[in-house]
Write an enzyme that holds these catalytic residues in place. Structure first.
Site, PDB file in Angstrom:
ATOM      1  N   THR A  50       0.789  -1.267  -0.106  1.00  0.00           N
ATOM      2  CA  THR A  50       0.410   0.342   0.073  1.00  0.00           C
ATOM      3  C   THR A  50       0.957   1.526  -0.485  1.00  0.00           C
ATOM      4  O   THR A  50       2.063   1.560   0.003  1.00  0.00           O
ATOM      5  CB  THR A  50      -0.894   0.074   1.314  1.00  0.00           C
ATOM      6  OG1 THR A  50      -0.103   0.109   2.329  1.00  0.00           O
ATOM      7  CG2 THR A  50      -1.940  -1.074   1.479  1.00  0.00           C
ATOM      8  N   PHE A  52       3.244   3.986  -0.094  1.00  0.00           N
ATOM      9  CA  PHE A  52       4.445   4.967  -1.294  1.00  0.00           C
ATOM     10  C   PHE A  52       5.346   3.567  -1.459  1.00  0.00           C
ATOM     11  O   PHE A  52       5.780   3.750  -1.969  1.00  0.00           O
ATOM     12  CB  PHE A  52       5.450   5.254  -0.026  1.00  0.00           C
ATOM     13  CG  PHE A  52       4.806   7.592   0.184  1.00  0.00           C
ATOM     14  CD1 PHE A  52       5.088   7.493  -0.869  1.00  0.00           C
ATOM     15  CD2 PHE A  52       4.397   7.978   1.671  1.00  0.00           C
ATOM     16  CE1 PHE A  52       4.262   8.805  -0.873  1.00  0.00           C
ATOM     17  CE2 PHE A  52       4.593   8.608   1.453  1.00  0.00           C
ATOM     18  CZ  PHE A  52       4.191   9.854   0.178  1.00  0.00           C
ATOM     19  N   ALA A 111       7.790  -8.290   8.564  1.00  0.00           N
ATOM     20  CA  ALA A 111       9.415  -8.321   8.373  1.00  0.00           C
ATOM     21  C   ALA A 111       9.994  -7.857   9.265  1.00  0.00           C
ATOM     22  O   ALA A 111      11.288  -8.168   9.298  1.00  0.00           O
ATOM     23  CB  ALA A 111       9.594  -7.197   7.086  1.00  0.00           C
ATOM     24  N   LEU A 138       8.310   0.133   5.763  1.00  0.00           N
ATOM     25  CA  LEU A 138       7.638  -0.412   6.232  1.00  0.00           C
ATOM     26  C   LEU A 138       6.113   1.200   7.644  1.00  0.00           C
ATOM     27  O   LEU A 138       7.461   1.960   7.697  1.00  0.00           O
ATOM     28  CB  LEU A 138       7.851  -0.869   7.989  1.00  0.00           C
ATOM     29  CG  LEU A 138       8.443  -2.640   6.862  1.00  0.00           C
ATOM     30  CD1 LEU A 138       8.945  -3.086   8.425  1.00  0.00           C
ATOM     31  CD2 LEU A 138       7.534  -2.928   6.390  1.00  0.00           C
ATOM     32  N   TYR A 234       3.994  15.825  15.552  1.00  0.00           N
ATOM     33  CA  TYR A 234       4.336  14.851  14.385  1.00  0.00           C
ATOM     34  C   TYR A 234       6.411  15.049  15.333  1.00  0.00           C
ATOM     35  O   TYR A 234       7.139  14.356  15.327  1.00  0.00           O
ATOM     36  CB  TYR A 234       4.236  15.178  12.940  1.00  0.00           C
ATOM     37  CG  TYR A 234       4.857  14.001  12.275  1.00  0.00           C
ATOM     38  CD1 TYR A 234       4.038  12.846  11.758  1.00  0.00           C
ATOM     39  CD2 TYR A 234       5.883  13.582  11.826  1.00  0.00           C
ATOM     40  CE1 TYR A 234       5.012  11.484  11.009  1.00  0.00           C
ATOM     41  CE2 TYR A 234       6.517  12.597  11.259  1.00  0.00           C
ATOM     42  CZ  TYR A 234       5.849  11.638  10.991  1.00  0.00           C
ATOM     43  OH  TYR A 234       6.055  10.500   9.636  1.00  0.00           O
ATOM     44  N   LYS A 243      11.776   8.968  13.547  1.00  0.00           N
ATOM     45  CA  LYS A 243      12.142   9.269  12.360  1.00  0.00           C
ATOM     46  C   LYS A 243      13.876   9.796  12.425  1.00  0.00           C
ATOM     47  O   LYS A 243      14.469  10.090  11.283  1.00  0.00           O
ATOM     48  CB  LYS A 243      11.044  10.539  11.213  1.00  0.00           C
ATOM     49  CG  LYS A 243      10.006   9.691  11.245  1.00  0.00           C
ATOM     50  CD  LYS A 243       9.915   8.543  10.405  1.00  0.00           C
ATOM     51  CE  LYS A 243       8.526   8.522   9.805  1.00  0.00           C
ATOM     52  NZ  LYS A 243       8.958   6.885   9.237  1.00  0.00           N
TER      53      LYS A 243
HETATM   54  P1  NAI Z   1       1.049   2.530   4.574  1.00  0.00           P
HETATM   55  O1  NAI Z   1       0.338   1.663   6.188  1.00  0.00           O
HETATM   56  O2  NAI Z   1       0.060   2.307   3.065  1.00  0.00           O
HETATM   57  O3  NAI Z   1       2.003   1.124   4.206  1.00  0.00           O
HETATM   58  C1  NAI Z   1       2.770   0.388   4.778  1.00  0.00           C
HETATM   59  C2  NAI Z   1       3.066  -0.633   4.078  1.00  0.00           C
HETATM   60  O4  NAI Z   1       3.786  -1.358   5.506  1.00  0.00           O
HETATM   61  C3  NAI Z   1       1.795  -1.547   3.991  1.00  0.00           C
HETATM   62  O5  NAI Z   1       2.168  -3.080   2.723  1.00  0.00           O
HETATM   63  C4  NAI Z   1       1.920  -2.823   5.048  1.00  0.00           C
HETATM   64  O6  NAI Z   1       1.179  -4.456   4.816  1.00  0.00           O
HETATM   65  C5  NAI Z   1       3.477  -2.938   5.236  1.00  0.00           C
HETATM   66  N1  NAI Z   1       4.159  -3.277   7.147  1.00  0.00           N
HETATM   67  C6  NAI Z   1       3.657  -3.352   8.167  1.00  0.00           C
HETATM   68  N2  NAI Z   1       3.665  -4.286   9.055  1.00  0.00           N
HETATM   69  C7  NAI Z   1       4.328  -4.665   8.886  1.00  0.00           C
HETATM   70  C8  NAI Z   1       5.508  -5.911   9.015  1.00  0.00           C
HETATM   71  N3  NAI Z   1       5.441  -5.962  10.390  1.00  0.00           N
HETATM   72  N4  NAI Z   1       5.606  -7.190   8.157  1.00  0.00           N
HETATM   73  C9  NAI Z   1       5.772  -6.654   6.878  1.00  0.00           C
HETATM   74  N5  NAI Z   1       5.245  -5.521   6.242  1.00  0.00           N
HETATM   75  C10 NAI Z   1       4.261  -4.630   7.188  1.00  0.00           C
HETATM   76  O7  NAI Z   1       1.910   3.470   5.356  1.00  0.00           O
HETATM   77  P2  NAI Z   1       2.364   4.698   4.016  1.00  0.00           P
HETATM   78  O8  NAI Z   1       2.128   6.065   4.234  1.00  0.00           O
HETATM   79  O9  NAI Z   1       2.947   4.249   3.224  1.00  0.00           O
HETATM   80  O10 NAI Z   1       3.979   4.599   4.765  1.00  0.00           O
HETATM   81  C11 NAI Z   1       5.429   4.330   4.481  1.00  0.00           C
HETATM   82  C12 NAI Z   1       6.729   4.847   4.948  1.00  0.00           C
HETATM   83  O11 NAI Z   1       6.368   6.491   4.841  1.00  0.00           O
HETATM   84  C13 NAI Z   1       6.518   5.523   6.705  1.00  0.00           C
HETATM   85  O12 NAI Z   1       8.043   5.290   6.521  1.00  0.00           O
HETATM   86  C14 NAI Z   1       6.206   6.662   6.371  1.00  0.00           C
HETATM   87  O13 NAI Z   1       6.006   7.246   7.265  1.00  0.00           O
HETATM   88  C15 NAI Z   1       6.118   7.185   4.890  1.00  0.00           C
HETATM   89  N6  NAI Z   1       5.927   9.130   4.737  1.00  0.00           N
HETATM   90  C16 NAI Z   1       4.610   8.811   5.300  1.00  0.00           C
HETATM   91  C17 NAI Z   1       3.508  10.248   4.735  1.00  0.00           C
HETATM   92  C18 NAI Z   1       2.746   9.976   5.215  1.00  0.00           C
HETATM   93  O14 NAI Z   1       1.654  10.876   4.451  1.00  0.00           O
HETATM   94  N7  NAI Z   1       1.279   9.093   4.295  1.00  0.00           N
HETATM   95  C19 NAI Z   1       4.756  11.274   4.256  1.00  0.00           C
HETATM   96  C20 NAI Z   1       5.760  10.576   4.753  1.00  0.00           C
HETATM   97  C21 NAI Z   1       6.749   9.398   4.666  1.00  0.00           C
END
Ligand code: NAI
Length: 395
Positions: A50, A52, A111, A138, A234, A243
């Site tokens: 899902t 990024f 993971a 993650l 945050y 972070k």
């Molecule tokens: P998301 O919730 O859409 O995706 C998280 C992913 O991690 C998913 O594929 C999920 O299956 C996987 N996951 C979670 N726990 C797991 C585990 N124990 N083992 C294996 N896979 C696992 O999150 P998003 O928002 O895409 O975040 C990804 C990164 O981007 C994070 O580090 C977040 O802090 C960062 N980020 C997010 C922003 C936002 O506004 N959403 C902005 C800037 C950075």
């Protein structure tokens, strides 16, 4: 079955396979429309189902014809019970990658565990030999530590003082004041253990120890900074401490990768509606104001636009444009002075009565439903759909 959204606060308990597939198709089409990227050819994405991470997998596969291995933690659908969106997204991704003649395999499990790392290592050995790009994306509220077996929970709290500010319930549009008590006890340490860089380093160490990283391999993890209004909860809060740790870990990993001429970066991305960000108080109000402003200026991006730009213009482009702390900044448009000044001024004015006008509450809400495959254009939600969908590489 006919699947409808069933929400509880910032989560949705159901998801729609056809809507998820359509989201994936839309992202693939976007990447294809932007042309080829001279990027990595063998890519491991940790957190690939899902947000990024999915956008990274799609950008690698359909932008650079890369073979991808994706790791995630999702629930498959069972009869009468829809699975989680990441499972449907991955099923759709593999289906379309395979149809395009691209290698794509997936590992569903924790993971953070040694077992999943080992499974991925075996898969790389058998199928790809070596990896040249590792994306670490993650987002998890919990982590069971692989050496101690202890389970850590992350919290979203300010550090030091109580934080009071506005927030919105994006289902009702109700703007209210919330107060969040500061971190106590082991809150900071626990959040750093879950969302900091330790696990990223463990992955890279494990891959390097097995000689599975190609010469010149790169790894990127995603971070966030954001505006003044969200700073206490945050960037200066518990998640910000994590972070900071993640960003510092990039340097430790880069040192370790020197022997193979490898690189480690953090990319600071834009605030977007994902399952991870909907859970953070205050952020939904910020995002709905930000969306309105960025859309009106023609600079709004979703995950796929962000990662396509990260790849084509920074990572595999001519200039990484690192900031003073060595980070890639693809949040550059979000953080533009004019954008931030307008958000700050709207923030003061935002109320329940005017939010739908001065903010993009509808855009926020639509994006939220889209995450689960709902309210996606061209999907017939009245049609019977099979909730049990296989990921081709997972039997
Ligand atoms: P998301 O919730 O859409 O995706 C998280 C992913 O991690 C998913 O594929 C999920 O299956 C996987 N996951 C979670 N726990 C797991 C585990 N124990 N083992 C294996 N896979 C696992 O999150 P998003 O928002 O895409 O975040 C990804 C990164 O981007 C994070 O580090 C977040 O802090 C960062 N980020 C997010 C922003 C936002 O506004 N959403 C902005 C800037 C950075």
């Amino acid at each position: 079955m006919i699947i409808e959204p069933r929400t509880r606060g910032f989560i949705c308990l159901t998801s729609h396979p056809t809507g998820c597939e359509q989201n994936v198709i839309n992202q693939i089409e976007y990447v294809k429309s932007k042309g080829k990227i001279e990027g990595a050819k063998k890519v491991l994405v940790i957190g690939a189902s899902t947000g990024f991470g999915l956008a990274s997998r799609i950008s690698s596969a359909f932008g650079s014809d890369a073979a991808t291995i994706g790791v995630f933690f999702d629930k498959p659908g069972t009869e009468g019970r829809p699975g989680s969106p990441g499972y449907y997204n991955t099923a759709a991704f593999e289906k379309h990658a395979n149809a395009a003649g691209l290698y794509a395999k997936s590992v569903n499990g924790d993971a953070f565990s040694n077992e999943i790392k080992e499974e991925v290592i075996q898969l790389i050995k058998e199928d790809l030999g070596q990896i040249d790009l590792v994306i670490y994306s993650l987002a998890s509220p919990v982590r069971t530590h692989p050496t101690t077996g202890k389970r850590y929970k992350s919290v979203l709290k300010p550090i030091g003082d109580v934080f009071s500010n506005k927030t919105v319930d994006f289902h009702t549009g109700n703007v209210s004041e919330i107060s969040i008590n500061p971190a106590e006890g082991d809150d900071v340490e626990n959040t750093v253990t879950v969302m900091g860089g330790e696990d990223w380093k463990m992955w890279m160490d494990a891959l390097q120890a097995e000689n599975l990283l190609a010469n010149g391999a790169t790894t990127v993890a995603y971070s966030y900074i954001g505006p003044e209004v969200t700073k206490p909860v945050y960037r200066n809060g518990t998640i910000g401490a994590a972070k900071d740790h993640l960003e510092a870990t990039a340097f430790t990993i880069a040192d370790a990768l020197k022997s193979i001429d490898g690189k480690a970066y953090v990319s600071v991305n834009k605030a977007l509606v994902t399952q991870a960000s909907s859970a953070i108080p205050v952020i939904p109000l910020y995002i709905s104001l930000l969306y309105k402003i960025m859309k009106s200026k023609g600079i709004h991006e979703g995950c796929i636009e962000q990662i396509q730009r990260l790849y084509s213009q920074r990572l595999f482009g001519r200039d990484l444009a690192l900031d003073a702390k060595g980070r890639i900044r693809i949040d550059d448009w979000e953080m533009r002075e004019d954008v931030q000044a307008e958000v700050a001024s709207l923030w003061e004015k935002a109320t329940t009565e005017n939010l739908s006008e001065i903010g993009d509450l509808e855009g926020y809400s639509n994006d939220f439903y889209n995450l689960f495959g709902f309210k996606v254009a061209a999907v017939d939600y009245a049609a019977d759909v099979n909730e049990v969908v296989q990921v081709p590489s997972i039997q």
